[in-house]
Write an enzyme that holds these catalytic residues in place. Structure first.
Site, PDB file in Angstrom:
ATOM      1  N   ASN A 387      -2.243  -3.934  -0.148  1.00 15.24           N
ATOM      2  CA  ASN A 387      -1.658  -2.867   0.648  1.00 15.24           C
ATOM      3  C   ASN A 387      -0.160  -3.078   0.843  1.00 15.24           C
ATOM      4  O   ASN A 387       0.657  -2.511   0.112  1.00 15.24           O
ATOM      5  CB  ASN A 387      -2.371  -2.763   1.997  1.00 15.24           C
ATOM      6  CG  ASN A 387      -2.228  -1.397   2.626  1.00 15.24           C
ATOM      7  OD1 ASN A 387      -1.198  -0.747   2.499  1.00 15.24           O
ATOM      8  ND2 ASN A 387      -3.259  -0.948   3.320  1.00 15.24           N
ATOM      9  N   ASP A 388       0.211  -3.920   1.794  1.00 14.52           N
ATOM     10  CA  ASP A 388       1.631  -4.098   2.122  1.00 14.52           C
ATOM     11  C   ASP A 388       2.457  -4.573   0.935  1.00 14.52           C
ATOM     12  O   ASP A 388       3.626  -4.207   0.807  1.00 14.52           O
ATOM     13  CB  ASP A 388       1.785  -5.089   3.271  1.00 14.52           C
ATOM     14  CG  ASP A 388       1.049  -4.632   4.521  1.00 14.52           C
ATOM     15  OD1 ASP A 388       1.070  -3.415   4.794  1.00 14.52           O
ATOM     16  OD2 ASP A 388       0.452  -5.482   5.206  1.00 14.52           O
ATOM     17  N   VAL A 389       1.866  -5.388   0.055  1.00 14.99           N
ATOM     18  CA  VAL A 389       2.633  -5.975  -1.051  1.00 14.99           C
ATOM     19  C   VAL A 389       2.897  -4.979  -2.167  1.00 14.99           C
ATOM     20  O   VAL A 389       3.574  -5.298  -3.140  1.00 14.99           O
ATOM     21  CB  VAL A 389       1.914  -7.213  -1.621  1.00 14.99           C
ATOM     22  CG1 VAL A 389       1.803  -8.296  -0.561  1.00 14.99           C
ATOM     23  CG2 VAL A 389       0.542  -6.864  -2.184  1.00 14.99           C
TER      24      VAL A 389
END
Length: 461
Positions: A387-389
């Site tokens: 997700n965030d990466v």
């Protein structure tokens, strides 16, 4: 006996270092772990041979309890729960050091007849060990979802309170080192540093947890080394310095990978309240869904596929299904590789270990700096629970909490397929702009089931 103990320590330290070298790659990691464990066993034997060692009943009781608790815990823990297990075991080490420092204070009548360096080393170990223990407990609670993973702060007074706690701990230590013998001082030091450990970790968001665990691990190593200096125990000094040095190096590397400074992480504020994509306007934007059949067809006609694993893959234990899928694609002449972000998952090397468990060839694992230049030539990027990466907001939205963090540039691929249970946010608590990209299709469901369906569709083509 003294010569024998010295030789045993030298052998143990050589095995520590040799074992640590083995941890640099999945193929040698298990062997390296065993080698280091043998070294620790030899160091324990050497310590027990030290003249003056007594209380064998208590020693045997401690070893027995540790064995009964440690072995089942290590055997039963799931890979997805390994980060919190590491945090908990690391914290226990720091707590043990803090208790030993307290015992030394009591048995020496406040270090009354000890050299100054012994008092300073012991007090340093007490302070840092207590911070590490209580901070690790909070990290464990966040990762285990016993407490919220979001930052919990006191607002503007957070840093002044932390500074006051640190000053109070140091003041107690200074008073003791200048000859004060009141036990209330050592208790005050331990309590103030315990609250400091809690207050430092509570404001840190889930996205920073891998760095925090590594930092706390380094602190535990340093406290153990200091306690070894106070006790004149060579094993504690060397083992503590190895843990402290390796943990510090890893913390620095991870912070750089996230384009974050360690002071900024400790100050908290990263991984804050969830906001919607596009600057937090709450705008509802359409996403495009796909099916396992369409995903299989799209990949079957590609020439290059990059798999981007994340925590969702770890939760679903989908790594073996992913390997089977990759084998089918490679059988069709398609090039498959894996993009690994330094902080994907909940601890350093999380994805590497999972894929190695599924016998994915190590040379197929590409680090972020290597793979980012290849996404432009990639036909399909298959994002499994990351997700965030992969969030482009890290590069495009200055108001985003993760702005400036290096990401895997999957949005440069010709097509992106995201396997995810829902549209929920990641550890940073923010929406992912990638999901709304016109090139992105969402395949909703459990990652293992979704990949299994893709495998069946590939077999049918």
């Amino acid at each position: 006996m003294t010569s024998l103990i010295a030789v045993l320590y030298i052998i143990a330290f050589a095995l520590f270092i040799y074992g640590l070298m083995g941890l640099t790659g999945p193929r040698t990691a298990v062997r390296g772990n065993w080698i280091a464990a043998v070294g620790m066993g030899i160091a324990v034997v050497a310590t027990l041979l030290t003249p003056g060692m007594s209380d064998w009943v208590l020693i045997a009781l401690g070893v027995g309890i540790g064995t009964v608790v440690g072995i089942p815990s290590a055997r039963k823990v799931k890979m997805t729960a390994m980060p919190q297990m590491v945090a908990l075991f690391n914290g226990v080490g720091g707590g043990a050091v803090a208790l030993i420092a307290w015992v030394e204070f009591r048995t020496t009548e406040g270090y009354a007849h000890e050299p100054v360096y012994v008092a300073i080393a012991s007090l340093f170990a007490a302070l840092v060990g207590s911070v590490s223990f209580w901070g690790s407990l909070i990290a464990f609670g966040k990762l285990q979802e016993m407490i919220t993973g979001r930052p919990v702060t006191l607002g503007k007074v957070q840093q002044p309170v932390n500074l006051l706690l640190l000053v109070g701990s140091v003041a107690c230590g200074v008073a003791i080192s200048f000859g004060a013998t009141s036990e209330l001082l050592i208790i005050g030091l331990l309590v103030a540093s315990a609250v400091l450990g809690v207050m430092v970790v509570l404001p840190i968001g889930g996205a920073d947890m891998p760095v925090v665990i590594s930092l706390l691990n380094a602190l535990t190593g340093l406290s153990a080394a200091a306690m070894g200096l106070a006790l004149d125990n060579t094993a504690l000094i060397v083992a503590g310095m190895i843990v402290g040095a390796s943990g510090s190096i890893l913390t620095n590397l991870m912070a750089k990978a996230m384009n974050r400074s360690i002071p900024a992480i400790v100050a908290g504020g990263f991984g804050g309240a969830a906001v919607a994509a596009g600057g937090g306007s709450g705008e509802q934007r359409p996403v495009r869904s796909t099916s396992a059949a369409d995903t299989a067809i799209q990949m079957a006609y590609a020439s290059r596929v990059v798999v981007v694993p994340g925590y969702g893959m770890a939760v679903a234990q989908a790594q073996h299904a992913v390997r089977e899928m990759a084998d089918l694609l490679e059988g069709k002449g398609i090039t498959v590789s894996y993009a690994i972000h330094p902080v994907a998952g909940r601890m350093p090397g999380h994805m590497n270990v999972l894929l190695a468990e599924a016998d994915v060839p190590y040379e197929r694992l590409k680090e972020m700096d290597e793979i980012n230049s290849e996404f432009a030539q990639t036909d399909v990027a298959l994002v499994i629970g990351a997700n965030d990466v992969t969030n482009p907001a890290a590069e495009t939205d200055p108001s985003s909490p993760i702005y400036g963090m290096p990401i895997l540039k999957v949005n440069a691929s010709r097509s992106v397929i995201v396997l995810k249970r829902s549209m929920s946010s990641g550890f940073a608590g923010i929406d992912n702009d990638l999901f709304y990209d016109p090139k992105t299709s969402m395949l909703f469901g459990d990652a293992k089931s979704s990949v299994g369906d893709i495998v069946e569709e590939l077999k049918a083509l």
